[in-house]
Design an enzyme around this catalytic site. Structure first.
Site, mmCIF file in Angstrom:
data_model
loop_
_atom_site.group_PDB
_atom_site.id
_atom_site.type_symbol
_atom_site.label_atom_id
_atom_site.label_comp_id
_atom_site.label_asym_id
_atom_site.label_seq_id
_atom_site.Cartn_x
_atom_site.Cartn_y
_atom_site.Cartn_z
ATOM 1 N N GLY D 103 0.840 -0.962 -0.104
ATOM 2 C CA GLY D 103 -0.182 0.211 0.002
ATOM 3 C C GLY D 103 1.117 0.938 0.056
ATOM 4 N N ASP D 126 5.038 -10.803 5.977
ATOM 5 C CA ASP D 126 4.669 -12.086 4.956
ATOM 6 C C ASP D 126 5.897 -11.935 3.929
ATOM 7 O OD1 ASP D 126 2.914 -12.397 6.844
ATOM 8 O OD2 ASP D 126 1.340 -11.203 5.842
#
Lengths: 340, 340, 340, 340
Positions: D103, D126
């Site tokens: 983002g 992640d």
């Protein structure tokens, strides 16, 4: 009420938790004011201080070392009780909490006798102080030493080597006893128990014969039972202690040449006393700090706080002094069974 | 002499060190023979055994869990004292050492009353057994919970969040009390102290107002003091405990909506009871095992070993039963000062 | 197909994960049979073997060391290619996987040239092998060294001392470079960069002047740039390396007398190469093991597996030999910026 | 030159090391000035800043979280490029370094297109960003998850239970893949590979039949391959994902009722992303920070830094956007072999 705090002697994991326990409780519950003396007694005789506010103790209980700094300065070599009184008075300090080992507590006792209002918190990574079951920092040191031996072990097993771990303990063998028992050492050598190189060799050989890679843990203050020609050649003094280097490094060749088993020594050194304290030490240190403040409020001058079972009590300085807490024979015998 | 051993109830770090302490000493010093019953009382009533030799206990003291396996089987639902006696006789076993929690010790007491020669070793990660200062496994659980909270804290600080850590403790709050004190929690919620959501909210808000990311530690058995409409909607029962999921997850939205502070809960769960034991627990467990063997040799049937200060003693089973060791008011008050 | 495996040279965390990666895949997917030679090339020339079954590799990937044992035996001093061929043939072995460092790979190359079907897995805790981005064991060593320095730091801060950590790295400075960067060292001394005591003193003093407790990390193979009279007195040889004891212990008094800052050295030693591997090393080692089996199946004899980016590839032995992978100038310069 | 820095999105171990890498180098080598925006883009649109001096970055590389705070604010919902330009200009800032996930990088790209001089540092625990081999924080998360599973395993073994560990990974299974491989899981469930409950049951039963306590690791974003009536009853949605609670808790009863093996789930949650970064992550983060500064100096606006093999390079934002880096089939197949 305005209270001074100092930390003195070698650092130990938990010092900051003690400071936080004292200051947080004092600020929060009683509205006390706190002053920290920098670098032990040095800061007191030099009058170097910092205010201890809520902001400064924020989050420190998990930090190793001491935010106040420390030193081995003896106040009686720098003006003694008079100087201490003057500085305390100049700062408007009503009571002093001294966190330190036997030297600090001995000085604190002399200052108490001279009329200084003082309370102590015992500190010794070696766990060699009488009058308290355990001291903070000891659990962390044992944990670090145990983890190190868990590591050494796999190398010993892979190479069929005898591994020696030298741990702290100049006068007493508590760290060696506990870490050796935890790590499953085949031989634990402590200052309290003079041992011959022949006996050590026998333990090492016996473990090797059972298919194990022998693990020897030795306290830095251990000495062989007799001086022999070999020791002398190796640089041991008349007390069986090495002249240069640590005892671990000196034992390695002695064991290797007698057993024919490749032997390596590791000196754990300073990593045993620094860094994040174990949860056990944080709780103990916090409780000792809080109890020290209560001891001040109850005006038990000349006392230190101590752990007894699960309780924190206060005891006169003299109960802790002059009697080194050594490993008793029954605890050694218990561990010795496990040598195999 | 031939001795049987079993481990029963939930696993705890240190079980293997107990086994090793017993067996090593027995083999080495007395020439005993040892038999392990598999999976707790189940192995005893089913007569499933393994011989416990030197080879099998090699290097196990640092391993979590139990090499004997465990279960929650109650021997009195499977034949009771008669069955136990039959199996022990069939195996030629002279004495039994049962390592387990309150249920195990209660069964052991009934068996003693029926004439079985039995000695106990207390086991509870929650530290809720009377008659012993600490139980092995507790220190490891507190250490793991503390390290987890040290981690949660940095996330709370970075996001300006309130972090909730749910730790073990169905009936008592010892793990919450010690880990919360070690990690510097702003609020410790334990079963012994019912607390209102308003009071929790006040502590959380107060920490937040001082610029801290609030850290709440809650024992799994904690209950809010009153049932309110909100709780009911959230799925709390009449005792303020959640119907589904853990108390931590149920507190999170309650705190968030009352304080406006984003709140996240983490349930530490099983990671608190598995894996390598801390050095403290290894030493305690080894000593308890060795003392259990001594208790057998001295024929103190119907007794369990216990830690008192730095000593291991033996006490009758009944001293440990029926009296859950809860967190006393003064220990809670001490910790509460640190909530801020 | 029947495959032999051996581990040779110093142990490294991850050896067992390599073995498990090979054997599990071979048993599970291809129905291969596996034989382990004990204690490196020694087991091959002596024909001492164990079968490697599913049972034996169960749960070993998290164990340090090697279940096969290791040694520094050179097969070319014990019969050479002929002896190796004889033993392989006698055991009906179709291919050999040798896990080891430069010496092992050099021997493996000579054996390949003599017609032995052999594949290698590179092993060096020091990370000094060309042709692979990283070797397993290195990450664990860096992590252990970093944690140790995190601990040393708090002692340095509390006492206002300069702390020296001596880490592994006889010929290259990778462990020192990475752990020093991770721990925020004020000075990193590596074999690739000869440095004067004056320069070291300047870095230490500069850190001290900024209010920091100087942290110096030194690789065991570091040498001062010139021999001076002082070094000679201290027992340094003509190459600036200590005659007895480690470089860390020799630097300590040199730094202390030049800067006036109390200085202490700790030699981390064997704890850097033993014990549970980091998750990174377990994954890398497992993947290398699986890739080694693929390399055997594809009959790329005379090749070793290697990490390139995120992929495991195979490269001829000669690509990895004769070119020590040293710390390049730009990586040192990058780290040097952080000395302050 | 005056440079602004912000950290945005979820926290990750290593953020502070990035900040230190940038600021230390800039202050030390180039004499730059630095400004930190508080709480991500929020601080930029609100113009809340702190100066970033040497004092503030002292010792932060080992601290988890971010000293700048973070949030999930999107600048394009709060004034967009115009507002950003205004605030940067008002503060006299020449360039902005944005540290964040997809983002943040997407916003940074739009700002670049609007003429803002901006460079990015990728952040995702992640490890799901394309164009970089690894991101900092991932290694720490894998290490924590692996250690947790090592613990869970001993409980599984002692009780003969199946243990489920739910790890992070909403869209990709990297943490599950690596920690599962490191811990020796018998089944790894990732979002990239829809799997039936029948297949999972088969793996679990197979491990159990071989005498192992089955260990299942599941990424939070994993979904069962089909919705069945049972799932629906259990509260799974049409995509096989749980409506309430985590996937681990939902799998536990499904596995237990199909296999008859007692099954327990643990959700590791936030402990995977907080706290002290691993040495690997500290080195990677420091190097990324230093490279980000170089990228600013070379005026490669609209680029982010990335790891390729052992080198840090810079790549255009668009290379990292829109292409989630998922676990490729061959890496999954490699791990699947180890399921047994």
């Amino acid at each position: 009420m305005k209270i001074g705090i100092l930390t003195s002697g070698g650092d130990a994991p938990g010092l900051n938790a003690v400071i936080r326990g004292i200051v947080f409780t004092g600020l929060q519950v009683y509205g006390h004011e706190f002053v920290g003396f920098l670098n032990g007694w040095k800061g007191l005789v030099d009058d170097t201080t910092i205010p201890l506010t809520r902001h400064q103790i924020m989050g420190i209980s998990k930090q190793g070392g001491t935010i106040l700094g420390t030193s081995r300065t003896n106040p009686f070599e720098h003006g003694g009780a008079e100087r201490v009184k003057t500085v305390l008075e100049r700062n408007g300090i009503d009571a002093l909490i001294a966190i330190g080992g036997e030297g600090t507590l001995a000085a604190a006792k002399r200052l108490t006798d001279a009329g200084v209002r003082i309370v102590g918190v015992p500190k010794t990574v070696d766990n060699d102080l009488s009058a308290t079951d355990y001291t903070f920092g000891f659990d962390t040191a044992v944990q670090i030493a145990t983890e190190a031996m868990d590591r050494l072990r796999t190398t010993g097993d892979s190479h069929g080597r005898c591994m020696i771990a030298e741990v702290m303990g100049r006068h007493v063998g508590w760290i060696a006893l506990h870490s050796g028992m935890a790590a499953g050492a085949h031989c634990i050598l402590i200052p309290e128990q003079k041992t011959s190189i022949e006996q050590i060799t026998e333990w090492v050989t016996s473990a090797h014969d059972r298919g194990r890679a022998p693990l020897v843990v030795v306290a830095e203050g251990f000495a062989l039972d007799t001086m022999t020609d070999v020791h002398s050649e190796r640089g041991l003094d008349a007390f069986g202690r090495p002249r240069l280097g640590g005892i671990g490094e000196h034992l390695a060749p002695l064991i290797e040449e007698r057993t024919g088993i490749e032997t390596r020594a590791t000196t754990l050194g300073h990593i045993q006393r620094g860094g994040t304290p174990s949860a056990y030490d944080r709780v103990l240190a916090t409780r000792l700090g809080m109890a020290a403040l209560r001891t001040v409020l109850e005006e038990h001058w000349g006392c230190m706080v101590a752990l007894r079972g699960t309780e924190i009590v206060h005891v006169p300085f003299e109960d802790a002094l002059g009697k080194l807490k050594t490993v008793p024979q029954d605890r050694y015998d218990e561990a010795r069974v496990l040598f195999g």
